[in-house]
Design a protein around this motif. Structure first.
Motif, PDB file in Angstrom:
ATOM      1  N   HIS A  64       0.774   3.797  -1.744  1.00  0.00           N
ATOM      2  CA  HIS A  64       0.010   5.050  -1.845  1.00  0.00           C
ATOM      3  C   HIS A  64      -0.447   5.535  -0.479  1.00  0.00           C
ATOM      4  O   HIS A  64      -0.732   6.717  -0.304  1.00  0.00           O
ATOM      5  CB  HIS A  64      -1.193   4.848  -2.772  1.00  0.00           C
ATOM      6  N   LEU A  65      -0.501   4.617   0.493  1.00  0.00           N
ATOM      7  CA  LEU A  65      -0.872   4.991   1.863  1.00  0.00           C
ATOM      8  C   LEU A  65       0.360   5.271   2.714  1.00  0.00           C
ATOM      9  O   LEU A  65       0.413   6.275   3.432  1.00  0.00           O
ATOM     10  CB  LEU A  65      -1.701   3.879   2.509  1.00  0.00           C
ATOM     11  N   THR A  66       1.349   4.374   2.640  1.00  0.00           N
ATOM     12  CA  THR A  66       2.538   4.538   3.483  1.00  0.00           C
ATOM     13  C   THR A  66       3.327   5.792   3.112  1.00  0.00           C
ATOM     14  O   THR A  66       4.018   6.366   3.952  1.00  0.00           O
ATOM     15  CB  THR A  66       3.450   3.303   3.402  1.00  0.00           C
ATOM     16  N   SER A  67       3.217   6.232   1.850  1.00  0.00           N
ATOM     17  CA  SER A  67       3.904   7.462   1.445  1.00  0.00           C
ATOM     18  C   SER A  67       3.304   8.685   2.132  1.00  0.00           C
ATOM     19  O   SER A  67       3.916   9.750   2.159  1.00  0.00           O
ATOM     20  CB  SER A  67       3.834   7.630  -0.076  1.00  0.00           C
ATOM     21  N   GLN A  68       2.101   8.501   2.691  1.00  0.00           N
ATOM     22  CA  GLN A  68       1.425   9.570   3.431  1.00  0.00           C
ATOM     23  C   GLN A  68       1.436   9.290   4.937  1.00  0.00           C
ATOM     24  O   GLN A  68       0.629   9.819   5.681  1.00  0.00           O
ATOM     25  CB  GLN A  68      -0.015   9.719   2.949  1.00  0.00           C
ATOM     26  N   ASP A  69       2.377   8.417   5.346  1.00  0.00           N
ATOM     27  CA  ASP A  69       2.519   8.038   6.753  1.00  0.00           C
ATOM     28  C   ASP A  69       1.277   7.344   7.304  1.00  0.00           C
ATOM     29  O   ASP A  69       0.967   7.451   8.495  1.00  0.00           O
ATOM     30  CB  ASP A  69       2.861   9.271   7.617  1.00  0.00           C
ATOM     31  N   LYS A  70       0.580   6.626   6.426  1.00  0.00           N
ATOM     32  CA  LYS A  70      -0.558   5.824   6.838  1.00  0.00           C
ATOM     33  C   LYS A  70      -0.149   4.352   6.797  1.00  0.00           C
ATOM     34  O   LYS A  70       0.837   3.985   6.176  1.00  0.00           O
ATOM     35  CB  LYS A  70      -1.758   6.066   5.915  1.00  0.00           C
ATOM     36  N   CYS A 119       0.836  -1.215   0.000  1.00  0.00           N
ATOM     37  CA  CYS A 119       0.000   0.000   0.000  1.00  0.00           C
ATOM     38  C   CYS A 119       0.867   1.260   0.000  1.00  0.00           C
ATOM     39  O   CYS A 119       0.715   2.151   0.847  1.00  0.00           O
ATOM     40  CB  CYS A 119      -0.954   0.009   1.190  1.00  0.00           C
TER      41      CYS A 119
END
Length: 208
Positions: free
Chosen positions: A123-129, A121
């Motif tokens: 696309h999520l981890t790049s946003q610290d999610k 994911c």
């Protein structure tokens, strides 16, 4: 280079398939295809000393990823963060990577005629999610992070256990990064169990 991966604590995993569902919903994985698979190991042994457990599998983010080395076009590659990914634009559908993967965790997208897999994911981890499967795990059995960062969630969870309680899927020279925690509370980790139902998992220590 970071060694980002998912750590699964099998002492907590209930085999609810929530990670499979979350993955499909977050990534729009087509019906009949799975980037994340919850397999069942066992039962093995003799009563009353028997072992049976759920074993979630996904891309193991191998250090020596065979899928990358066999790809003739560079479609299977490792990005700047060290994550093994697939470039759909370069994929020619030869499926060499699917055959090379020891764990059968790559999927064929019939509609797009290309190979797909877990992306952690990005696309999520790049946003610290957190990855969708980690965030949605009802049992709190999944952890994401860099194995080389002692402050990551993955490393902190591993630090709670002895080395003998930390496992990987069978290493056939590919050095899988994903870690599994399993103590005697669950049973005995099975180093190799013949797979069923997955034609590309001949070297895999999992069974369905």
């Amino acid at each position: 280079m970071a060694r980002n991966c998912i750590v699964v604590n099998l002492d907590r995993c209930t085999g609810c398939f929530g990670c499979e569902v979350a993955c499909k919903m977050e990534n729009g994985v087509a019906l009949g295809e799975r980037w994340s698979k919850v397999l069942t190991v066992g039962p093995v042994g003799e009563y009353p000393d028997m072992t049976r457990y759920a074993l979630p599998t996904m891309c193991q983010q191998c250090e020596n990823a065979p899928c990358v080395s066999v790809c003739p076009t560079g479609a299977s590659y490792r990005d700047e963060d060290g994550v093994v990914l697939v470039d759909k634009e370069k994929c020619i559908g030869c499926k060499y990577c699917m055959m090379a993967c020891p764990y059968g965790v790559r999927s064929w997208n019939t509609a797009e005629k290309c190979v797909e897999k877990c992306t952690l994911c990005g696309h999520l981890t790049s946003q610290d999610k957190l990855p969708a499967c980690v965030k949605s795990c009802a049992a709190g059995a999944r952890f994401y992070g860099d194995l080389d960062d002692p402050n990551s969630d993955a490393s902190k969870e591993l630090a709670k256990y002895d080395a003998a309680e930390i496992h990987t899927l069978q290493d056939v020279g590919n050095a899988p990064a994903t870690r599994y925690i399993m103590t005697s509370m669950i049973g005995q980790w099975q180093e190799r169990v013949e797979p069923k139902g997955h034609p590309h998992t001949a070297a895999s220590p999992v069974a369905e």
